[in-house]
Structures are given as structure tokens and as C-alpha cells.
Design a protein around this motif. Sequence first.
Motif, mmCIF file in Angstrom:
data_model
loop_
_atom_site.group_PDB
_atom_site.id
_atom_site.type_symbol
_atom_site.label_atom_id
_atom_site.label_comp_id
_atom_site.label_asym_id
_atom_site.label_seq_id
_atom_site.Cartn_x
_atom_site.Cartn_y
_atom_site.Cartn_z
ATOM 1 N N LEU A 191 -22.640 12.225 41.845
ATOM 2 C CA LEU A 191 -21.770 13.396 41.746
ATOM 3 C C LEU A 191 -22.102 14.419 42.826
ATOM 4 O O LEU A 191 -21.195 15.023 43.429
ATOM 5 C CB LEU A 191 -21.908 14.036 40.368
ATOM 6 N N ALA A 192 -23.394 14.633 43.080
ATOM 7 C CA ALA A 192 -23.786 15.601 44.115
ATOM 8 C C ALA A 192 -23.320 15.142 45.488
ATOM 9 O O ALA A 192 -22.840 15.945 46.303
ATOM 10 C CB ALA A 192 -25.301 15.794 44.096
ATOM 11 N N THR A 193 -23.440 13.837 45.764
ATOM 12 C CA THR A 193 -23.002 13.304 47.063
ATOM 13 C C THR A 193 -21.492 13.434 47.212
ATOM 14 O O THR A 193 -20.993 13.863 48.263
ATOM 15 C CB THR A 193 -23.422 11.829 47.192
ATOM 16 N N ILE A 194 -20.767 13.062 46.182
ATOM 17 C CA ILE A 194 -19.299 13.200 46.223
ATOM 18 C C ILE A 194 -18.912 14.667 46.411
ATOM 19 O O ILE A 194 -17.992 14.993 47.177
ATOM 20 C CB ILE A 194 -18.673 12.638 44.933
ATOM 21 N N GLY A 254 -5.406 15.500 40.403
ATOM 22 C CA GLY A 254 -6.455 15.110 39.472
ATOM 23 C C GLY A 254 -7.227 13.915 40.010
ATOM 24 O O GLY A 254 -6.632 12.953 40.503
ATOM 25 N N ILE A 255 -8.552 13.974 39.948
ATOM 26 C CA ILE A 255 -9.422 12.925 40.492
ATOM 27 C C ILE A 255 -10.413 12.503 39.420
ATOM 28 O O ILE A 255 -11.086 13.347 38.817
ATOM 29 C CB ILE A 255 -10.187 13.432 41.727
ATOM 30 N N ASP A 256 -10.513 11.199 39.192
ATOM 31 C CA ASP A 256 -11.472 10.669 38.220
ATOM 32 C C ASP A 256 -12.198 9.490 38.866
ATOM 33 O O ASP A 256 -11.560 8.555 39.364
ATOM 34 C CB ASP A 256 -10.763 10.210 36.946
ATOM 35 N N LEU A 257 -13.543 9.561 38.893
ATOM 36 C CA LEU A 257 -14.320 8.492 39.516
ATOM 37 C C LEU A 257 -14.232 7.222 38.675
ATOM 38 O O LEU A 257 -14.339 7.268 37.453
ATOM 39 C CB LEU A 257 -15.779 8.914 39.674
ATOM 40 N N GLY A 298 -17.651 16.420 33.798
ATOM 41 C CA GLY A 298 -17.995 15.002 33.861
ATOM 42 C C GLY A 298 -17.821 14.446 35.265
ATOM 43 O O GLY A 298 -18.376 14.961 36.243
ATOM 44 N N ASP A 299 -17.039 13.375 35.363
ATOM 45 C CA ASP A 299 -16.763 12.769 36.671
ATOM 46 C C ASP A 299 -15.339 13.099 37.121
ATOM 47 O O ASP A 299 -14.745 12.342 37.881
ATOM 48 C CB ASP A 299 -16.979 11.253 36.600
#
Length: 671
Positions: free
Chosen positions: A308-311, A286-289, A330-331
Amino acid sequence: MRVISCLVVEHNLWLVLLALLVGIAGSWVTFRLFRQAQAREGRQRAGWVLLASQAAGSSIWCMHFIAVVAYDAGTPITFDPAWTMVSLFVAVAGSTYGLWLALSPSLRAAPELGGAIVGLAISAMHYSGMFAFRIEGTIEWEAGYILLSLIFAVLLGALTFRQAVKPLVKNAGLLPVGLFVLTVVSLHFTGMAAITVTPAAAAESSAASSALAAFAVVGVGMLVAGSGAISYLIDEQTSQETLKRLRQLALHDTLTGLPNRPSALDHLDSELAAATRTGLKVAVIGIDLDRFKEINDVHGHKAGDDVLATIGRRLAALLEEGEFIARIGGDEFMAVKRFEERSQLEVFLARLDAALTAPLRIGSTDLASAASIGVAIYPDDAADREGLICHADVAMYQSKTDLTHRISFYEAEMERAILERYALVQDLGRALDLGQFALHYQVQKCVATGETVGYEALLRWRHPREGYISPAVFIPIAEETGHIIAIGEWVLRTACAEATTWELPHRIAVNLSPVQFINADIPGLLQNVLMETGLPPERLDLEITESTFIADKAKALHVLRQIKALGVSLSIDDFGVGYSSFDTLRSFPFDKIKIDGCFTRDAEHSSEARAIVRSVLALGRSLGIPVLAEGVETGEQLAFLRIEGCVEAQGYHLGRPAPMDRKRTAIALAG
């Protein structure tokens, strides 16, 4: 035997073969187009039925006239143009009605009835075409063969469309094509067996001219059928492209291009099934910015989308065999890694962390990037999909709260903390109704004289089991859940009401949450509270942090001007941390600057902190805005502020937060 003799002896078998090939090709096109009509409704169905009937009629007509040309009558053959065109029209019109009827939902035997109509159309085409048959001689007809040809056409036509619409034989897609060709062939050669030609004079027919005529007919028929085939191919390609686009939209996130949540769940299911067979392990990550909301608030949602697009591009670029990443909302992102050795997982996590922490450049702005990562492993941490995802989320939230680790592996003890937080959220939702909140007040004094100038209202929550819970713990939860709107209104109303009971008309300072500012009608609330409590507006001071209005400055300025119009004072809180834009002080109507307590506390031993305090004080003097220093805990700190010309201060050295009754007692005793 008469039919077989007619076919073998009286026909050019090469031209018969050509007619058969034309019939097969035309029938294939017909039923491809008919299948498109089955899948459509309304006008679209009518259009595909018309194309299918044109293909059917032209292929039937071609087969008939090629076979007629192949017939050796012993004398030259010619055709009447009018009856030739009539036969083509009959074939197309009859096929149109039959195909449309075969798809009727209101008739129980619609396929059989429609097929019978098509069989009759084939018969009508054949016999009207025979009226175009011109020879030097006489033609005699045998009624028995005519009747037999009609029976063949009707029965085989009904069987053909029953198979096409409601298959009697499953998984036989080409069977209707074969049955349709058989229908035409049986009708034609049985019908040809019904005639006997007696030439008027012996003459030789030209095989070359017959072949030329046959190929001319093929050309005309194939032009018609070819248009239908091209329409089918174009529609098929368009449908496939549309299906591909819809599948892409259904299974991928439009912003990042990564797979979405449904696609991630399907992939995880297949990975778990494969791991069960092979004995490998699967990690759900699980990843959350971190601080993504801050990016949206400060730089706008366009910048957030760019982040978000870059990530997403970075994450997609690092994938190797056995690795998968999706954006699940979301993020938040989810990665899946199939591995045998723990070191393989650790290498993948290192690549993930590097991609997520590399600096971001959005437009002309450089942004720091970070993310919290939680890992759960199959079958060690859970035996099913839901358990793995839940445990990965638990580990990820552990990373968010533990600033020393960006990556956390699931441990059973983590769930206890999550459950405690969940219980706290539930209790917080009931705390206001149960009267568990109270206001404590911290004194604000004039630095030069020590005179009390006001109090700051500070919210306290006395939990029935845990005792007093720090605002640093429950305020973020209240903002996250939206409870802060009702709680903030209660704080404002209670503080103003209690201030009206004080013996001296001191100022009352109330903090305003960013969530309140965004989601509530603050000017309207202030007007109602001031009217209900009778507190003079000049005694109320609202404290607002800069992050409250940085996202939409125009809207914030409008709201702040409405507040100022009520006579209420505005203070910018926690100045020096966060953004601390000098443009903010110039653009917004603030009456006071509050220096964050971290600088005041560090001023004794940090030259940098002292420099920041001096700079803010100088800025306040130049703008004509008084400065209040928070966090005064020692006499030395107070002396430093006095020397530097600070106007007001608050902190433990001047008075700890306490209920107002205790403050009154302390004031009375001091007196």
C-alpha cells in the motif's frame, strides 16, 4: 489643563515618548499572553496568567519610572531601592489577581471586576513608587487629582478587560492594548498633576543621567516582558506545528501519505462546484487492488502495508494539475480528474493503470500488481457527490468481474447486476434457516480396482426463483459476508449424520473454508459433531487448500495436529494450483494429496499437464502420501492415471454429484 500642563511643561517629551513605546510593547505582550490563558484550563491557565501578569506589571512599572525620570522637578531626583522594589511587586501581584479574576467563569461581571483590580494595582504601583521619589525639597499633594487618577484607573481598567474577554467592539484585536496604555497614562499623569515640588535649593538636574536611568529601567522591564514574549512565540510556533500535524493526521492517511476519505470528499465538493461554474467535467475514479487479501494471507500484513505504501508513492508521483488521489480505506483508492476533453481523462487513466500494474518488489520478493478501476463522470453519470461515488464503485466492481477489462466506465445496466448480487447476499443469509441447502455426493474410487472408497460432500443451493446456483457464485459471497461459518458447520454436521446411515462404511470428505479455519474453533466443532452423530473419526476426511494456513503456519500446524489427534484424516485440496509448496507437504500432517482437476482434464492433450501429474504422483510416492486425481471425465484420462500409479480418482466419468438417495438407487440397479 493642570494635567496637560504637567505633561507638556514639566516632562521631557522624548522620555515620555520612550515610556509610551515601552507601554505599547509591554501591553501587546501582556494581551498575547492573556489570550493564551483564555484558551487554557487549570494549571496551564495559571501559568499563562502568571506570565501575562509579569509582562503587565513590568511594563506598568517601566512606564511609571521612565515617566518619573522624565519629570523635571528643578532639582536632582533619586529613588529609594526598597520602595522601588515594593512598587514592582505590587504591580505584578495586583495584575496576577486581576487577570485571574477576569477569567473566572463563576462571576457574571468577572472581566470588569478583574480589570478594576488591575486598575487599582496600577494605582498602588504608582503611589508606592512615588514613595521612592527622593528630592531636596518638599512635595505637596492635591487629593482631588489623586481621586481622579483612581477613577480613571478603575474605569479604564474595567473597560479594557471587558473588551479583552467579552468584546464590545468586534474585530478590534488591538483595542485592549490601546485601552491598557491609556489606563496607565491617565493614571500616571493625573497622579503627577497631584504633586507640587518645592526645591530646597536651586540645582540643575542632569539630562544625561536622567536618560541613562530611563534606559536602565527599560532594560530591566524589557527583560521581564521579553521572557513572556519569547514564551508566547515558542508556544505559538509549537501550537501551529501541532495544528499542522493534527491537520495532516486528520486529512491524510498515515500509511500512504495520501489524502484520506474526508479530505477526498471535501476536494470533490470543491471540484463539482468549480465544474458547475466553468462547464468542465469531473471524473470520479474508484480503484480497488486485486488479490490484496492474498498478499496479506501469504506474505503477512507487513508486506501488505509495504504494498500500500509503495502504491501510494507511485500514485502521488504521477499527479498533475487538476488531478487528485486519496486512499479511502483498506485497499481502495479514489481519484478525481477535472478535464475538458475525453482524451485528457484517458491519458490520466493510462498513467494510473501503468502505476498500478507495474511489478512490486517487497523485500526480496517480486509480486504482481493489478487493480480494478471504475469511472463515473459529472454531470453525465450523476449530478451529486454521492451518486458519482456510488456509480464509480459500480463500474469498479464491473471491472473486477470482467477479467477482460481493468477499466470500466459506468453504464446504467451495471446497476442491475449489483442489485442482483445484493439480493443474492440477502437471500443467502436466509437460505440456511429456510432449508434451501442440500448436499450432493461425488463418488471417489480406487483407480486400480474401481472400488468405491468414499464420497465427497458438495454443497448445493436451490434458490426459490433462480433454481440451483453454482457454488462458484455463492461460496465466495458466503466467505465475504461471514455466512460461510454457519453454512460450513451445517455441511459438516449434515454430512457426518448422513454418512452414519450408509449401508457401507465409506469415507466422507468435507471441504473446509479458509474463513472457517481462521475464525472458528474447528477442533472443538469436530469433537462435538463426531460425538453427536456417532461417526467414527477415521471415516471423516477434511479437505483444506494451502492458502488456508499459509499466512500463519505455526498456528495452522497447531490446529491441524489437534484435528489429527481426534483421528480425522486431512487432505490438501487443489494441489498444483496456487502455491503448492513441497515444504507444506513435509511440514504438515496430510494424509492425502488431491491433484486439481484442470491438470487431469488437460493430460490427454498437454505434455506439460501430464508432466505435472507425474511429478505430483512421484512426490506422493516418495513421501508415502496417496494421491487422488480430480476431474476425471474420460476413460482415457482414467487409463493414464492407472498407468502412472494414481491411487484414487473422482470425476464425471466415475460419477456425477447427486443426493445420496439417488446414489443408493443407482447402486441397487447396478447390482
